[in-house]
Design an enzyme around this catalytic site. Structure first.
Site, PDB file in Angstrom:
ATOM      1  N   LYS A  26       0.861  -1.188   0.000  1.00 33.23           N
ATOM      2  CA  LYS A  26       0.000   0.000   0.000  1.00 33.23           C
ATOM      3  C   LYS A  26       0.899   1.240   0.000  1.00 33.23           C
ATOM      4  O   LYS A  26       1.757   1.400   0.879  1.00 33.23           O
ATOM      5  CB  LYS A  26      -0.890  -0.042   1.244  1.00 33.23           C
ATOM      6  CG  LYS A  26      -2.148   0.779   1.145  1.00 33.23           C
ATOM      7  CD  LYS A  26      -3.053   0.446   2.321  1.00 33.23           C
ATOM      8  CE  LYS A  26      -4.286   1.278   2.368  1.00 33.23           C
ATOM      9  NZ  LYS A  26      -5.040   1.085   3.616  1.00 33.23           N
TER      10      LYS A  26
HETATM   11  O1  G3P Z   1      -9.205   2.220   4.372  1.00 32.97           O
HETATM   12  C1  G3P Z   1      -8.899   3.499   4.842  1.00 32.97           C
HETATM   13  C2  G3P Z   1      -9.515   3.669   6.165  1.00 32.97           C
HETATM   14  O2  G3P Z   1      -8.847   2.937   7.127  1.00 32.97           O
HETATM   15  C3  G3P Z   1      -9.701   5.069   6.599  1.00 32.97           C
HETATM   16  O3  G3P Z   1     -10.869   5.054   7.290  1.00 32.97           O
HETATM   17  O4  G3P Z   1     -12.500   5.812   8.917  1.00 32.97           O
HETATM   18  O5  G3P Z   1     -10.078   6.461   9.155  1.00 32.97           O
HETATM   19  O6  G3P Z   1     -11.490   7.453   7.355  1.00 32.97           O
HETATM   20  P1  G3P Z   1     -11.249   6.266   8.244  1.00 32.97           P
END
Ligand code: G3P
Length: 216
Positions: free
Chosen positions: A87
């Protein structure tokens, strides 16, 4: 649409895997830190363990932001297990590194995608996945799902092989909308996956069936 779980929590990964609908896992530095995983050895061991639980693509994020270091780190991550997808953040050196990984047979997930232009650039560099962050776009008052639809149209018109991985999913409805709009993968928290099970009419219907079953 494939289902990935977006966590580094082993209990949640096991629970999602037991459902029988899990195709992979995504992690990021914030999710790893949340589980208290610190130091290179512990990080690599954690990825190994995840690969033993789930037989599918496992995104492991690099911590470097310049090309040569991203490549060195990515090569080591990819060597952990054949299912590891490196990633890489959407920055100029990230795109250069993705091109190198593509040319050297290492699969990549370009993360922190917030525009169609970024998705096109990552696809041109040969990324296996692009990760548009739906919830974080919603947080700013825009509609994250519009971006999924836009990237989906562009990739289909242009014939790009890169898969659209809807990320930063916050609700079960996000999953349904991502499927509707042509995302290839949705990476979700466990609660959003389990939320898909729920409907009050299902609960009422089951209660009635169980009650009537006693009369059979
Ligand atoms: O896949 C990306 C994710 O982990 C981000 O999620 O909820 O931190 O915006 P969030």
């Amino acid at each position: 649409m494939k289902f990935f779980i977006d966590t580094a929590n082993l209990a949640q990964i096991r629970e999602a895997a037991e459902l029988g609908v899990l195709d992979g896992v995504t992690t990021n530095p914030s999710l790893m830190a949340k589980e208290g995983i610190r130091g290179r050895e512990a990080i690599d061991q954690h990825y190994k363990t995840i690969c033993e639980i789930v037989d599918g693509d496992i995104s492991a994020e690099v911590l470097s932001i310049n090309k040569d270091e991203i490549i060195e780190e990515g090569k080591k991550l990819a060597a952990i297990h054949p299912n590891i997808v490196v990633k890489v953040p959407m920055v100029k050196d990230g795109i250069k590194a993705i091109r190198w990984f593509t040319d050297n047979g290492i699969r990549t997930n370009c993360t922190l995608i917030f525009s169609a232009g970024q998705a096109i650039l990552a696809a041109k560099a040969g990324a296996s996945y692009v990760s548009p962050f739906i919830g974080r776009i919603d947080d700013t008052g825009w509609d994250g799902m519009e971006l999924i639809g836009q990237i989906s149209n562009i990739f289909s018109i242009q014939g790009y092989k890169t898969e659209i991985l809807a990320a930063s999913i916050r609700t079960s409805n996000h999953i349904v909308r991502a499927a509707e709009l042509g995302a290839d993968v949705c990476t979700c928290p466990l609660e959003s996956i389990l939320g898909l099970l729920k409907h009050p009419l299902t609960d009422l219907g089951l209660a009635k069936f169980l009650e009537d079953a006693k009369k059979m």
